[in-house]
Write a protein that holds these residues in place. Structure first.
Motif, PDB file in Angstrom:
ATOM      1  N   ALA A  50      -6.714   7.621   3.380  1.00 20.98           N
ATOM      2  CA  ALA A  50      -5.715   7.331   2.350  1.00 20.98           C
ATOM      3  C   ALA A  50      -4.918   8.581   1.997  1.00 20.98           C
ATOM      4  CB  ALA A  50      -6.404   6.772   1.105  1.00 20.98           C
ATOM      5  N   THR A  96      -0.894   8.883   2.703  1.00 23.93           N
ATOM      6  CA  THR A  96       0.032   9.167   1.606  1.00 23.93           C
ATOM      7  C   THR A  96       0.833  10.431   1.882  1.00 23.93           C
ATOM      8  OG1 THR A  96      -1.544   8.139   0.066  1.00 23.93           O
ATOM      9  CG2 THR A  96       0.204   9.472  -0.890  1.00 23.93           C
ATOM     10  N   GLN A 106       1.593   4.447   1.992  1.00 23.30           N
ATOM     11  CA  GLN A 106       0.863   3.997   0.812  1.00 23.30           C
ATOM     12  C   GLN A 106      -0.575   3.666   1.209  1.00 23.30           C
ATOM     13  OE1 GLN A 106       1.924   3.904  -2.338  1.00 23.30           O
ATOM     14  NE2 GLN A 106       3.997   4.604  -1.819  1.00 23.30           N
ATOM     15  N   THR A 129      -2.394   1.230   0.625  1.00 25.07           N
ATOM     16  CA  THR A 129      -2.691  -0.197   0.425  1.00 25.07           C
ATOM     17  C   THR A 129      -3.648  -0.727   1.477  1.00 25.07           C
ATOM     18  OG1 THR A 129      -0.462  -0.467  -0.473  1.00 25.07           O
ATOM     19  CG2 THR A 129      -1.661  -2.471   0.113  1.00 25.07           C
ATOM     20  N   PHE A 130      -3.403  -0.382   2.735  1.00 19.24           N
ATOM     21  CA  PHE A 130      -4.255  -0.883   3.814  1.00 19.24           C
ATOM     22  C   PHE A 130      -5.676  -0.356   3.678  1.00 19.24           C
ATOM     23  CE2 PHE A 130      -5.794  -0.612   8.290  1.00 19.24           C
ATOM     24  CZ  PHE A 130      -5.849  -1.982   8.543  1.00 19.24           C
ATOM     25  N   GLN A 131      -5.818   0.911   3.340  1.00 19.39           N
ATOM     26  CA  GLN A 131      -7.145   1.495   3.160  1.00 19.39           C
ATOM     27  C   GLN A 131      -7.881   0.850   1.982  1.00 19.39           C
ATOM     28  OE1 GLN A 131      -4.323   3.212   3.485  1.00 19.39           O
ATOM     29  NE2 GLN A 131      -4.556   4.189   5.486  1.00 19.39           N
ATOM     30  N   MET A 132      -7.127   0.521   0.945  1.00 17.97           N
ATOM     31  CA  MET A 132      -7.729  -0.172  -0.197  1.00 17.97           C
ATOM     32  C   MET A 132      -8.244  -1.550   0.202  1.00 17.97           C
ATOM     33  SD  MET A 132      -7.754   1.199  -3.316  1.00 17.97           S
ATOM     34  CE  MET A 132      -7.493  -0.240  -4.321  1.00 17.97           C
ATOM     35  N   PHE A 133      -7.457  -2.246   0.998  1.00 19.65           N
ATOM     36  CA  PHE A 133      -7.858  -3.587   1.438  1.00 19.65           C
ATOM     37  C   PHE A 133      -9.138  -3.514   2.265  1.00 19.65           C
ATOM     38  CE2 PHE A 133      -7.788  -6.817   4.791  1.00 19.65           C
ATOM     39  CZ  PHE A 133      -7.811  -7.977   4.024  1.00 19.65           C
ATOM     40  N   GLU A 136      -0.560   6.445  -7.223  1.00 19.00           N
ATOM     41  CA  GLU A 136      -1.125   5.414  -6.339  1.00 19.00           C
ATOM     42  C   GLU A 136      -2.318   5.954  -5.567  1.00 19.00           C
ATOM     43  OE1 GLU A 136       1.983   6.379  -6.276  1.00 19.00           O
ATOM     44  OE2 GLU A 136       3.174   4.707  -7.057  1.00 19.00           O
ATOM     45  N   SER A 141      -6.234   4.822  -5.946  1.00 21.91           N
ATOM     46  CA  SER A 141      -6.956   4.328  -4.772  1.00 21.91           C
ATOM     47  C   SER A 141      -8.255   5.092  -4.562  1.00 21.91           C
ATOM     48  CB  SER A 141      -6.074   4.423  -3.535  1.00 21.91           C
ATOM     49  OG  SER A 141      -5.825   5.780  -3.198  1.00 21.91           O
ATOM     50  N   THR A 189     -10.771   3.940  -7.105  1.00 20.19           N
ATOM     51  CA  THR A 189     -11.182   2.580  -6.774  1.00 20.19           C
ATOM     52  C   THR A 189     -12.156   2.568  -5.605  1.00 20.19           C
ATOM     53  OG1 THR A 189      -9.051   1.762  -7.552  1.00 20.19           O
ATOM     54  CG2 THR A 189     -10.348   0.284  -6.186  1.00 20.19           C
TER      55      THR A 189
END
Length: 236
Positions: A147, A151, A156, A158-162, A217, A221, A224
């Motif tokens: 991530a 960045t 972003q 986002t994919f790593q969060m998913f 962001e 992440s 999270t």
């Protein structure tokens, strides 16, 4: 209707008495027999007592009102409901007081005291074996590093969060076995997600330890992913 009866040649008119009815609209009983505080939300005000009233005073008020308005069904139900609410409040307050007293006694005696809610919270978590702990820590560390790199390249996380979220659900399901509900695993992962967002939104504001180049962001992440790691690894 009047009922006519004849005794010894005389005609006597005897009026029948109306039957008792719970509805005051029938006019069979006086207005003062209608409980006037049915819609009062405050339980103490409904019973006409102070919020500092003792148990005996609450019980006396309840008995008096029930006896006074015994023919008003809705009033009796409202009185009983208020009485039950007050008793539950007083029992809860008494338990809390006993818990605080027990804690103070243990502290005076030099004993360690843990609040019951912390004991229940601890019971939901357990430490896995070292191999499992290291593997999952490594996986989430890779996701966090990925991530940061994404960045830094203008992307972003986002994919790593998913992927981190999906891994949390998978690890929880794998740990609990086939009998575990997938929906519960999703709920646990969403809770971890929410906790991570909450902490990530507050912590950096008061403790700015991250590089200025890291946007909000990325910081969110990272927090999270840490939360997802904790739930996936330690939650039962």
């Amino acid at each position: 209707l009047p009922r006519l009866s004849q005794t010894e040649g005389d005609m006597d008119v005897v009026a029948e008495e109306p039957a008792a009815d719970a509805d005051a609209a029938d006019g069979f009983w006086e207005k003062d027999q209608i409980f006037p505080r049915v819609k009062e939300r405050d339980a103490y005000r409904r019973l006409g007592i102070s919020d500092e009233a003792s148990f005996e005073e609450v019980q006396d008020a309840r008995n008096y009102l029930v006896q006074t308005y015994a023919r008003h069904t809705a009033g009796v139900e409202a009185i009983e409901e208020a009485f039950d609410r007050i008793i539950k409040q007083k029992l809860t307050a008494r338990k809390k007081t006993r818990g605080l007293r027990a804690a103070m006694r243990k502290q005076k005696a030099g004993e360690d005291y843990t609040p019951p809610f912390l004991d229940r919270l601890k019971a939901q978590f357990e430490r896995p074996d070292d191999t499992t702990l290291m593997r999952r820590a490594l996986i989430y560390a890779i996701m966090m590093g990925w991530a940061v790199v994404a960045t830094g390249n203008g992307g972003q996380p986002t994919f790593q969060m998913f992927i981190s979220f999906a891994l949390c659900v998978y690890f929880l399901k794998d740990k609990r076995g086939e009998a575990a509900e997938l929906g519960k695993c999703f709920i646990n992962a969403f809770v971890a997600l929410a906790i991570g967002f909450l902490v990530g939104s507050v912590f950096p504001v008061y403790i700015p330890v991250f590089p200025p180049s890291w946007g909000p962001e990325l910081v969110l992440s990272l927090f999270t992913m840490v939360s997802l790691f904790v739930f996936a690894t330690f939650l039962k």
